[in-house]
Write an enzyme that holds these catalytic residues in place. Structure first.
Site, mmCIF file in Angstrom:
data_model
loop_
_atom_site.group_PDB
_atom_site.id
_atom_site.type_symbol
_atom_site.label_atom_id
_atom_site.label_comp_id
_atom_site.label_asym_id
_atom_site.label_seq_id
_atom_site.Cartn_x
_atom_site.Cartn_y
_atom_site.Cartn_z
ATOM 1 N N TRP A 199 34.638 16.195 -3.373
ATOM 2 C CA TRP A 199 34.133 15.955 -2.019
ATOM 3 C C TRP A 199 32.886 16.768 -1.699
ATOM 4 O O TRP A 199 32.279 16.586 -0.652
ATOM 5 C CB TRP A 199 35.239 16.224 -1.001
ATOM 6 C CG TRP A 199 36.452 15.401 -1.293
ATOM 7 C CD1 TRP A 199 37.633 15.832 -1.822
ATOM 8 C CD2 TRP A 199 36.583 13.987 -1.126
ATOM 9 N NE1 TRP A 199 38.499 14.777 -1.993
ATOM 10 C CE2 TRP A 199 37.880 13.624 -1.570
ATOM 11 C CE3 TRP A 199 35.741 12.975 -0.651
ATOM 12 C CZ2 TRP A 199 38.353 12.324 -1.553
ATOM 13 C CZ3 TRP A 199 36.220 11.673 -0.635
ATOM 14 C CH2 TRP A 199 37.502 11.356 -1.078
ATOM 15 N N GLU A 206 34.180 30.533 14.156
ATOM 16 C CA GLU A 206 33.372 30.645 12.940
ATOM 17 C C GLU A 206 33.740 31.913 12.179
ATOM 18 O O GLU A 206 33.864 31.898 10.941
ATOM 19 C CB GLU A 206 31.887 30.657 13.290
ATOM 20 C CG GLU A 206 30.972 30.788 12.067
ATOM 21 C CD GLU A 206 29.501 30.785 12.433
ATOM 22 O OE1 GLU A 206 28.664 30.691 11.508
ATOM 23 O OE2 GLU A 206 29.172 30.898 13.639
ATOM 24 N N ARG A 255 24.842 4.078 9.252
ATOM 25 C CA ARG A 255 25.119 5.498 9.021
ATOM 26 C C ARG A 255 24.476 6.003 7.727
ATOM 27 O O ARG A 255 24.522 5.325 6.693
ATOM 28 C CB ARG A 255 26.627 5.754 8.968
ATOM 29 C CG ARG A 255 27.323 5.532 10.296
ATOM 30 C CD ARG A 255 28.802 5.825 10.190
ATOM 31 N NE ARG A 255 29.129 7.206 10.519
ATOM 32 C CZ ARG A 255 30.011 7.933 9.858
ATOM 33 N NH1 ARG A 255 30.613 7.455 8.790
ATOM 34 N NH2 ARG A 255 30.292 9.159 10.243
ATOM 35 N N GLU A 268 41.794 7.838 13.732
ATOM 36 C CA GLU A 268 41.469 8.724 12.619
ATOM 37 C C GLU A 268 40.707 9.934 13.140
ATOM 38 O O GLU A 268 39.728 9.802 13.856
ATOM 39 C CB GLU A 268 40.632 7.985 11.567
ATOM 40 C CG GLU A 268 40.320 8.847 10.354
ATOM 41 C CD GLU A 268 39.599 8.103 9.250
ATOM 42 O OE1 GLU A 268 39.027 8.757 8.372
ATOM 43 O OE2 GLU A 268 39.593 6.859 9.278
ATOM 44 N N ARG A 269 41.182 11.123 12.745
ATOM 45 C CA ARG A 269 40.614 12.378 13.234
ATOM 46 C C ARG A 269 40.612 12.440 14.757
ATOM 47 O O ARG A 269 39.709 12.988 15.373
ATOM 48 C CB ARG A 269 39.203 12.601 12.696
ATOM 49 C CG ARG A 269 39.066 12.441 11.187
ATOM 50 C CD ARG A 269 39.989 13.357 10.421
ATOM 51 N NE ARG A 269 39.815 13.183 8.977
ATOM 52 C CZ ARG A 269 40.615 13.702 8.049
ATOM 53 N NH1 ARG A 269 41.675 14.416 8.416
ATOM 54 N NH2 ARG A 269 40.383 13.512 6.779
ATOM 55 N N ASP A 326 29.396 17.596 6.619
ATOM 56 C CA ASP A 326 30.398 16.840 7.378
ATOM 57 C C ASP A 326 30.945 17.644 8.547
ATOM 58 O O ASP A 326 32.087 18.085 8.505
ATOM 59 C CB ASP A 326 31.533 16.426 6.441
ATOM 60 C CG ASP A 326 32.477 15.420 7.079
ATOM 61 O OD1 ASP A 326 32.177 14.910 8.175
ATOM 62 O OD2 ASP A 326 33.524 15.127 6.470
ATOM 63 N N GLU A 354 37.499 17.956 14.462
ATOM 64 C CA GLU A 354 38.093 17.761 13.137
ATOM 65 C C GLU A 354 38.150 19.047 12.328
ATOM 66 O O GLU A 354 39.185 19.390 11.750
ATOM 67 C CB GLU A 354 37.311 16.693 12.373
ATOM 68 C CG GLU A 354 37.836 16.442 10.974
ATOM 69 C CD GLU A 354 37.061 15.367 10.232
ATOM 70 O OE1 GLU A 354 37.318 15.167 9.039
ATOM 71 O OE2 GLU A 354 36.169 14.730 10.845
ATOM 72 N N ASN A 414 35.534 3.250 9.241
ATOM 73 C CA ASN A 414 36.253 2.689 8.100
ATOM 74 C C ASN A 414 36.964 1.439 8.600
ATOM 75 O O ASN A 414 38.164 1.419 8.832
ATOM 76 C CB ASN A 414 37.253 3.699 7.534
ATOM 77 C CG ASN A 414 36.565 4.952 7.032
ATOM 78 O OD1 ASN A 414 35.537 4.890 6.373
ATOM 79 N ND2 ASN A 414 37.134 6.103 7.347
ATOM 80 N N ARG A 426 26.249 17.291 -2.964
ATOM 81 C CA ARG A 426 26.414 16.213 -2.005
ATOM 82 C C ARG A 426 25.406 16.311 -0.864
ATOM 83 O O ARG A 426 25.006 15.295 -0.284
ATOM 84 C CB ARG A 426 27.839 16.248 -1.459
ATOM 85 C CG ARG A 426 28.080 15.404 -0.234
ATOM 86 C CD ARG A 426 29.524 15.527 0.183
ATOM 87 N NE ARG A 426 29.733 15.159 1.561
ATOM 88 C CZ ARG A 426 30.889 15.301 2.206
ATOM 89 N NH1 ARG A 426 31.935 15.801 1.572
ATOM 90 N NH2 ARG A 426 31.007 14.943 3.471
ATOM 91 N N GLU A 445 32.403 7.125 0.378
ATOM 92 C CA GLU A 445 33.838 7.440 0.327
ATOM 93 C C GLU A 445 34.674 6.210 0.023
ATOM 94 O O GLU A 445 35.740 6.007 0.597
ATOM 95 C CB GLU A 445 34.276 8.093 1.643
ATOM 96 C CG GLU A 445 33.539 9.384 1.957
ATOM 97 C CD GLU A 445 34.011 10.042 3.233
ATOM 98 O OE1 GLU A 445 34.118 11.278 3.260
ATOM 99 O OE2 GLU A 445 34.267 9.315 4.215
#
Length: 899
Positions: free
Chosen positions: A615, A584, A390, A233-234, A438, A466, A276, A409, A357
């Site tokens: 999100w 950036e 985490r 993942e990622r 994130d 990511e 996950n 968030r 999540e």
């Protein structure tokens, strides 16, 4: 006798004493901890090898002494390489034979069983000296077996004294370097070989201590991908090196090679599965497989860590609950932990993501996060293991920006953890993402670091790109990490630098450290791109010593990876140091985060997805204004989570740095920055400036042809050309989106005005038809052309009646979807200019997409094409599968112009 040793206070999982707080001077081995000390000892009975300078400072501050073989090493050796060796190439140095007489002829490994770190250190030393100098060294058990030949001895201090009965271990000179365990002996060997490979030799040694005891990587590997193959993942460097088809791989060769790379950086543990987590990781068969991974890690001193699914007692154990305070659940986790340690006695511990999540966690049963963490801590305690819990906890189901102006968030981590400080078991450390959202391209430091005074913390950094172009874009992230680690949170009005907080120094804590989300894969480049490996190297070096400079670490890595050619060092350094500011600028600036597609692959531009979603990566942009108001007086209150001095700085627009303005404040597009520009004009200019820098990466890299082997040269040239084209997609998409939203024109007249373009939908079409792209801003003039059917060839043609005869660059913007492998051809007056295929996803690491959007938009450019006025340009697209050979536009560009 000559010495190479280091004072490494490398705290193992079973020792939670405080880390040394400085890179100290001389320390006598007997004054160290009551543990086995392990020097790497060079005992040369005839002549000594010059001691390398093991300073953690960049090469520019090293002593200027250079040996003859280093001066001869400037000549480039351009042998094809696939990247598998990373920075541990041990490339041969020309004319090194002149040093053979001064080199040892044998390596003595003391207190070393086969497979131990000391034994590995001996083998590594032999391999390194053979590679660098071309001299073979034999391994022997005692110096007696070496006879009168000069030897190098690797072992612990205790073993050395035992083998030399009655001998007192010599006092170390100032900055003497010695180690306190077998793993440290291996680290010292890697340090020594690194300096030899870079050609640095001097008469100095240096004590070198790791900054913190926790130096782990997180590998987001999945047991299965769609029930078939292990995915990451990622991750953008191929499939999992650990898992395949729902189980641990039979062949773990690559896992062992990865452990070697990690050990060379002083990384002491790797969590091998996704945060996950899949509960099936804990089946008996898979636990046996995990033990095999630990076996290939062990020779390199890398311990295995494991992510856990909080609901495993219910999912796997068939209990009716996973309540962390239920006696059945407690017993189940203790049993699983005992079973793991039977198989893996030196397991590092656990990593847990909970109540975030959609992941299960203790709050399902109205328990606290401390209750959840302590469940695992108590199970680990008898085995000396630790748990990283985490802080990435938020409930996306409750976030609604349209209903609540104060919803944010970014507030979640402090809200969830602040009141729990001091309630965690001693072997718990809270793993905190460096910023509150994130891994964005620009975020402030997470304020949670300032709130956990009694509880150890670990900073989580993402090596895998990511939100940074996913290894398809060159982005050297170390400068951003340095800003985070050097940031002073001013807790209680006192110096409180983030690196001092996570090391444990600031609050006198025993645990703490660094976690890097690496996500390597089966690609021989490990991360999907040769230049992306600079980020993994920098993470390891910063975890050992965060005081190093970004440029210094980069130059070390370039020398080890590409050699000593000064041109190579200079060019890659320049490109890499320019890369984060450029990215950036063309992806998102002023603290607005990366305006990527949040709902899909996190790769291409899609600023519209930043708002109106659950999100929490919101910009709150409308037709008049933009930015999140995170002030206390009027906004979400996030600024007030910082200690008073920092909070006061962010509360006011006047004292907030412009690069975080839109993170903390909601302002009109016409608000003037400290530069004097308006927000919207800065946006336009920055996106043009950033993409312009990306254009320079291609010619800079091309200047290295012949200085770098063809395999790595071509590999990176392909990616840098893609980046140059995709940066233009980013530039135009973001500028068009905010021009459309604000209706404020670009003062320079660039946005929406592209004089060199020919829109595909305006050409004469046969088998092609116009298609409105969504999101609209990811196509020039909002449209592209697609073939009328999946089997129909399309042709788009036009007469170049407005083009004067001359030499041009011909660029075609098209879409490469993950639905097929279309083919395109470009013709001038029926003469083929070039042919290309829609197989980009097979050649470069990035998230694939089935859509015509900013994820799949790309460009190919044919340089130096001779065009006469009135020529007929024809583009032919042959669809494949469900990919309809989409074309956006063509640009006929004067040489040196990118549009």
């Amino acid at each position: 006798m000559s010495l190479l040793a280091s004072t490494v206070n490398d705290l193992r999982r079973s020792n939670v004493g405080p880390a040394n707080d400085k890179h100290s001077a001389t320390v006598h081995p007997e004054a160290r901890h009551n543990r086995t000390s392990g020097p790497v000892i060079y005992k040369d009975v005839r002549a000594s090898l010059p001691h390398p300078d093991l300073t953690s400072h960049p090469p520019s501050t090293l002593p200027t002494m250079r040996s003859p073989w280093f001066l001869a090493a400037v000549a480039s050796l351009v042998v094809a390489e696939d990247g598998l060796a990373g920075w541990l190439r041990y490339a041969p140095i020309p004319s090194a034979e002149c040093y053979h007489k001064r080199l040892p002829s044998a390596i003595v490994t003391l207190n070393s069983t086969v497979g131990s770190p000391v034994h590995t250190a001996g083998k590594e030393l032999a391999q390194g000296i053979e590679g660098i100098f071309g001299k073979n060294l034999k391994l022997v058990a005692t110096s007696d077996k070496a006879g009168s030949e000069p030897t190098v001895t690797v072992g612990t201090v205790a073993a050395f004294i035992d083998k030399n009965s009655g001998a007192k271990f010599p006092d170390l000179i100032e900055d003497g370097f010695h180690l306190n365990n077998e793993r440290g002996a291996l680290y010292g060997t890697f340090h020594y070989l690194s300096l030899l490979a870079r050609g640095n030799a001097s008469d100095f040694t240096l004590t070198s201590n790791p900054d913190a005891p926790i130096r782990w990587t997180n590998e987001w590997n999945n047991m299965a991908d769609g029930g078939t193959h292990g995915s990451v993942e990622r991750g953008y460097g191929g499939k999992s090196i650990f898992f395949w088809d729902g189980k641990i791989r039979d062949d773990l060769t690559r896992a062992g090679q990865y452990a070697r790379l990690l050990a060379s950086l002083g990384i002491n543990a790797a969590v091998v599965n996704n945060v996950n987590a899949n509960a099936s990781t804990l089946t008996p068969a898979n636990m046996d497989g995990l033990a095999r991974i630990a076996d290939v890690f062990r020779p390199y001193g890398v311990q295995l860590g494991l992510s856990l699914n909080f609901a495993s007692p219910q999912v796997l154990g068939e209990l009716d609950t996973f309540d962390p305070l239920d006696a059945k659940v407690v017993k189940w986790w203790h049993g699983i932990t005992d079973e793991l340690y039977k198989r893996i006695p030196d397991m590092a511990g656990y990593l847990v993501k909970a109540n975030s999540e959609g992941q299960p966690g203790p709050m399902t049963y109205n328990r606290t996060l401390a209750d959840g963490a302590n469940l695992f801590a108590r199970a680990l305690k008898p085995h000396g293991g630790i748990i990283l819990f985490r802080a990435f906890v938020y409930d996306h189901r409750t976030l609604n920006q349209t209903l609540d102006w104060k919803a944010d968030r970014a507030n979640a981590a402090v809200n969830y953890f602040d009141h729990l400080d001091g309630q965690f078991e001693p072997n718990v450390a809270i793993q905190i993402k460096h910023g509150p959202i994130d891994f964005q391209v620009r975020e402030p430091v997470s304020p949670l670091f300032a709130h956990l005074v009694k509880t150890p913390s670990v900073v989580e950094l993402q090596v895998s790109q990511e939100y940074f172009g996913q290894q398809a874009h060159l982005v050297y992230i170390a400068p951003m990490w340095k800003e985070v680690l050097d940031f002073d949170l001013r807790v209680d009005g006192k110096p409180s630098v983030v690196s001092d907080i996570v090391s444990g120094r600031r609050f006198g804590r025993k645990l703490g450290g660094y976690a890097g989300v690496s996500n390597v894969g089966t690609n021989t480049t490990w991360l999907g791109s040769h230049l992306a490996m600079s980020n993994l190297y920098a993470f390891g070096r910063l975890a050992w010593n965060p005081k190093q400079t970004s440029e210094g670490m980069l130059k070390e890595w370039i020398q080890l990876t590409f050699g000593h050619d000064q041109k190579v060092i200079d060019v890659i350094t320049k490109m890499s140091m320019q890369s984060w500011p450029a990215y950036e600028n063309y992806s998102g600036n002023l603290g607005l985060q990366t305006l990527t597609d949040l709902l899909l692959g996190h790769f291409g531009p899609n600023p519209g997805t930043s708002d109106g979603n659950p999100w929490g990566c919101w910009t709150r942009a409308d037709e008049d204004s933009i930015g999140m108001d995170r002030t206390v007086w009027n906004g979400t209150g996030f600024a007030g989570q910082y200690p008073a001095e920092v909070a006061a700085r962010y509360e006011r627009i006047e004292t907030t740095p412009d690069n975080l303005l839109l993170w903390f404040h909601h302002v009109p597009y016409t608000h003037r920055l400290k530069s004097g520009k308006t927000v919207i004009q800065h946006f336009y200019d920055a996106h043009y400036d950033g993409s312009a820098v990306a254009q320079t990466f291609v010619p800079q890299w091309q200047s290295l042809k012949g200085h770098i082997d063809d395999e790595r040269y071509e590999h990176m040239l392909f990616r840098l050309k893609f980046q140059a084209g995709h940066s233009l997609v980013w530039r135009d998409s973001i500028n068009q989106f905010y021009f459309n939203k604000s209706s404020i024109p670009d003062e320079a007249g660039r946005v929406g005005n592209h004089p060199y373009r020919i829109e595909a939908e305006d050409m004469e079409l046969d088998g092609y038809q116009s298609y409105r792209v969504s999101p609209f801003e990811t196509a020039s003039k909002f449209h592209c052309v697609v073939t009328s059917s999946n089997s129909t060839q399309g042709t788009a043609s036009t007469t170049l009646s407005k083009i004067e005869t001359g030499t041009y660059d011909l660029a075609v913007n098209y879409y490469d979807m993950a639905l097929g492998n279309s083919t395109w051809e470009a013709y001038l007056d029926d003469k083929l200019v070039g042919r290309w295929h829609g197989d980009f996803e097979y050649h470069v690491g990035r998230a694939s997409s089935p859509y015509i959007d900013g994820q799949t938009a790309t460009r190919i450019t044919f340089k130096g094409v001779s065009i006469r006025k009135g020529s007929k340009l024809k583009l032919v697209g042959k669809p494949d599968g469900k990919e309809p050979a989409p074309i956006d536009y063509v640009s006929i560009l004067p040489e040196g112009i990118a549009d």
